[in-house]
Design a protein around this motif. Structure first.
Motif, PDB file in Angstrom:
ATOM      1  N   GLU A 119     -17.137 -57.640  18.425  1.00  0.00           N
ATOM      2  CA  GLU A 119     -17.814 -57.169  17.219  1.00  0.00           C
ATOM      3  C   GLU A 119     -17.916 -58.249  16.152  1.00  0.00           C
ATOM      4  OE1 GLU A 119     -17.084 -53.350  15.538  1.00  0.00           O
ATOM      5  OE2 GLU A 119     -16.801 -52.409  17.503  1.00  0.00           O
ATOM      6  N   ALA A 120     -16.974 -59.172  16.135  1.00  0.00           N
ATOM      7  CA  ALA A 120     -17.066 -60.274  15.175  1.00  0.00           C
ATOM      8  C   ALA A 120     -18.339 -61.080  15.423  1.00  0.00           C
ATOM      9  CB  ALA A 120     -15.834 -61.171  15.275  1.00  0.00           C
ATOM     10  N   GLY A 121     -18.640 -61.324  16.695  1.00  0.00           N
ATOM     11  CA  GLY A 121     -19.873 -62.046  17.020  1.00  0.00           C
ATOM     12  C   GLY A 121     -21.113 -61.224  16.717  1.00  0.00           C
ATOM     13  N   LEU A 122     -21.036 -59.923  16.976  1.00  0.00           N
ATOM     14  CA  LEU A 122     -22.197 -59.066  16.741  1.00  0.00           C
ATOM     15  C   LEU A 122     -22.508 -58.916  15.260  1.00  0.00           C
ATOM     16  CD1 LEU A 122     -21.513 -56.272  19.379  1.00  0.00           C
ATOM     17  CD2 LEU A 122     -23.269 -58.050  19.484  1.00  0.00           C
ATOM     18  N   VAL A 123     -21.466 -58.819  14.434  1.00  0.00           N
ATOM     19  CA  VAL A 123     -21.712 -58.645  13.000  1.00  0.00           C
ATOM     20  C   VAL A 123     -22.271 -59.926  12.392  1.00  0.00           C
ATOM     21  CG1 VAL A 123     -19.485 -59.314  11.974  1.00  0.00           C
ATOM     22  CG2 VAL A 123     -20.760 -57.395  11.011  1.00  0.00           C
ATOM     23  N   TYR A 167     -24.007 -53.062  18.358  1.00  0.00           N
ATOM     24  CA  TYR A 167     -24.171 -53.357  19.778  1.00  0.00           C
ATOM     25  C   TYR A 167     -25.634 -53.260  20.218  1.00  0.00           C
ATOM     26  CZ  TYR A 167     -19.078 -53.137  20.210  1.00  0.00           C
ATOM     27  OH  TYR A 167     -17.728 -53.367  20.081  1.00  0.00           O
ATOM     28  N   THR A 168     -26.472 -52.650  19.400  1.00  0.00           N
ATOM     29  CA  THR A 168     -27.897 -52.539  19.749  1.00  0.00           C
ATOM     30  C   THR A 168     -28.718 -53.700  19.206  1.00  0.00           C
ATOM     31  OG1 THR A 168     -28.528 -51.257  17.772  1.00  0.00           O
ATOM     32  CG2 THR A 168     -27.677 -50.023  19.670  1.00  0.00           C
ATOM     33  N   ILE A 169     -28.209 -54.408  18.214  1.00  0.00           N
ATOM     34  CA  ILE A 169     -28.990 -55.429  17.514  1.00  0.00           C
ATOM     35  C   ILE A 169     -29.444 -56.583  18.419  1.00  0.00           C
ATOM     36  CG2 ILE A 169     -28.850 -57.211  15.692  1.00  0.00           C
ATOM     37  CD1 ILE A 169     -27.358 -55.122  13.987  1.00  0.00           C
ATOM     38  N   GLY A 171     -30.475 -56.430  21.332  1.00  0.00           N
ATOM     39  CA  GLY A 171     -31.533 -55.994  22.233  1.00  0.00           C
ATOM     40  C   GLY A 171     -31.181 -56.189  23.692  1.00  0.00           C
ATOM     41  N   ASN A 172     -29.898 -56.341  23.965  1.00  0.00           N
ATOM     42  CA  ASN A 172     -29.406 -56.557  25.322  1.00  0.00           C
ATOM     43  C   ASN A 172     -28.677 -55.289  25.770  1.00  0.00           C
ATOM     44  OD1 ASN A 172     -27.753 -57.247  27.556  1.00  0.00           O
ATOM     45  ND2 ASN A 172     -27.663 -59.385  26.919  1.00  0.00           N
ATOM     46  N   PRO A 173     -29.147 -54.624  26.841  1.00  0.00           N
ATOM     47  CA  PRO A 173     -28.550 -53.343  27.235  1.00  0.00           C
ATOM     48  C   PRO A 173     -27.094 -53.422  27.676  1.00  0.00           C
ATOM     49  CG  PRO A 173     -30.086 -54.106  28.913  1.00  0.00           C
ATOM     50  CD  PRO A 173     -30.263 -55.011  27.722  1.00  0.00           C
ATOM     51  N   VAL A 174     -26.596 -54.630  27.921  1.00  0.00           N
ATOM     52  CA  VAL A 174     -25.188 -54.761  28.298  1.00  0.00           C
ATOM     53  C   VAL A 174     -24.280 -54.344  27.139  1.00  0.00           C
ATOM     54  CG1 VAL A 174     -23.383 -56.397  28.937  1.00  0.00           C
ATOM     55  CG2 VAL A 174     -25.639 -56.567  29.993  1.00  0.00           C
ATOM     56  N   PHE A 175     -24.669 -54.708  25.906  1.00  0.00           N
ATOM     57  CA  PHE A 175     -23.792 -54.457  24.764  1.00  0.00           C
ATOM     58  C   PHE A 175     -23.566 -52.971  24.485  1.00  0.00           C
ATOM     59  CE2 PHE A 175     -24.878 -58.922  23.853  1.00  0.00           C
ATOM     60  CZ  PHE A 175     -23.592 -59.423  23.724  1.00  0.00           C
ATOM     61  N   LEU A 226     -15.330 -57.451   8.692  1.00  0.00           N
ATOM     62  CA  LEU A 226     -15.240 -56.707   9.948  1.00  0.00           C
ATOM     63  C   LEU A 226     -13.858 -56.876  10.554  1.00  0.00           C
ATOM     64  CD1 LEU A 226     -15.521 -57.031  13.308  1.00  0.00           C
ATOM     65  CD2 LEU A 226     -16.521 -55.031  12.209  1.00  0.00           C
ATOM     66  N   ARG A 227     -13.368 -58.115  10.594  1.00  0.00           N
ATOM     67  CA  ARG A 227     -12.034 -58.355  11.156  1.00  0.00           C
ATOM     68  C   ARG A 227     -10.958 -57.653  10.340  1.00  0.00           C
ATOM     69  NH1 ARG A 227     -11.253 -62.142  15.048  1.00  0.00           N
ATOM     70  NH2 ARG A 227     -13.046 -63.431  15.669  1.00  0.00           N
ATOM     71  N   SER A 228     -11.075 -57.704   9.024  1.00  0.00           N
ATOM     72  CA  SER A 228     -10.101 -57.032   8.164  1.00  0.00           C
ATOM     73  C   SER A 228     -10.111 -55.524   8.423  1.00  0.00           C
ATOM     74  CB  SER A 228     -10.424 -57.326   6.696  1.00  0.00           C
ATOM     75  OG  SER A 228      -9.565 -56.599   5.843  1.00  0.00           O
ATOM     76  N   HIS A 229     -11.308 -54.955   8.546  1.00  0.00           N
ATOM     77  CA  HIS A 229     -11.449 -53.521   8.782  1.00  0.00           C
ATOM     78  C   HIS A 229     -10.832 -53.113  10.118  1.00  0.00           C
ATOM     79  CE1 HIS A 229     -13.090 -49.604   9.465  1.00  0.00           C
ATOM     80  NE2 HIS A 229     -14.009 -50.024  10.320  1.00  0.00           N
TER      81      HIS A 229
END
Length: 244
Positions: A119-123, A167-169, A171-175, A226-229
């Protein structure tokens, strides 16, 4: 004597595992090619026995293997149903291994570390590449957060919805499949965690801060928040389950 021994075994069926692998290889190809399509009733044991000239034991072993690979949906007292292979198939197959890991000391923490890393990478990506539609979906999820603060069960679902947007941002269905798996794997622990309106409010405020960083197009701040949360969320669970 040696010749007689060889002759007597020449027509014998191969060991069960080898015979089942032969059957599986053929049926697996039919599923991947679409010859056996999603939702279709799988051939009966009798049909498998007749086509491949194998024993009932081999037929059952082949079905068991295909179920384990996520290609069949097992239904007690009914014939299995074919399931179309997809990205979720991989995570479903991994589910059993992950559940075993979660049952080990420190296992939940290890899975949650992976979630934070992903999620850190996604955010960060959201802060640089989120479209108007992505932002709208985040706002809608945040609004549901706010509406559910007094209802902890509903808040939990809206909490998952907010994180699911990241996870949708790409556009890769794997996420999205990965997010679904995280929810499945960790759901039992999260539902047992005491949830109070004040804690819900704190999580809402964390989500709101993350969204504001995304709106400001600040990936470093978005990742930090995000990491703090998520670290705070982990402490909430860890305080409840001392054996994690």
């Amino acid at each position: 004597m040696q010749q007689m021994k060889q002759g007597s075994s020449a027509g014998a069926e191969p060991p069960t595992d080898r015979a089942a692998d032969r059957v599986v290889a053929v049926l697996e190809r039919r599923i991947y090619s679409g010859e056996l399509h999603d939702g279709q009733m799988f051939p009966s044991e009798r049909e498998i026995i007749g086509e491949f000239s194998v024993s009932r034991t081999v037929a059952r072993e082949a079905v068991k293997i295909l179920v384990g690979r996520g290609l069949l949906e097992d239904r007690p007292r009914h014939r299995p149903i074919v399931r179309k292979p997809g990205y979720g198939t991989v995570t479903n197959v991994l589910g059993g291994l992950v559940q075993h890991l979660i049952g080990q000391p420190g296992g939940v923490g290890q899975i949650f570390e992976v979630r934070i890393f992903v999620e850190a990478g996604l955010v960060r990506l959201a802060a640089t590449d989120a479209t108007k539609d992505d932002i709208r979906h985040l706002r809608e999820a945040l609004n549901r957060n706010w509406d559910c603060i007094e209802d902890s069960e509903a808040f939990y679902e809206s909490d998952k919805d907010f994180h699911a947007v990241f996870y949708t941002i790409p556009g890769n269905p794997v996420f999205p499949a990965i997010h679904h798996s995280f929810c499945d794997w960790l759901d039992g622990h999260w539902r047992m965690m005491p949830r109070l309106p004040e804690r819900n409010r704190r999580n809402f405020e964390a989500h709101e801060s993350i969204l504001n960083a995304i709106l400001e197009r600040d990936p470093d701040q978005a990742e930090r928040l995000l990491r703090s949360h998520l670290n705070d969320a982990w402490l909430q669970v860890k305080d409840t389950f001392k054996d994690l």
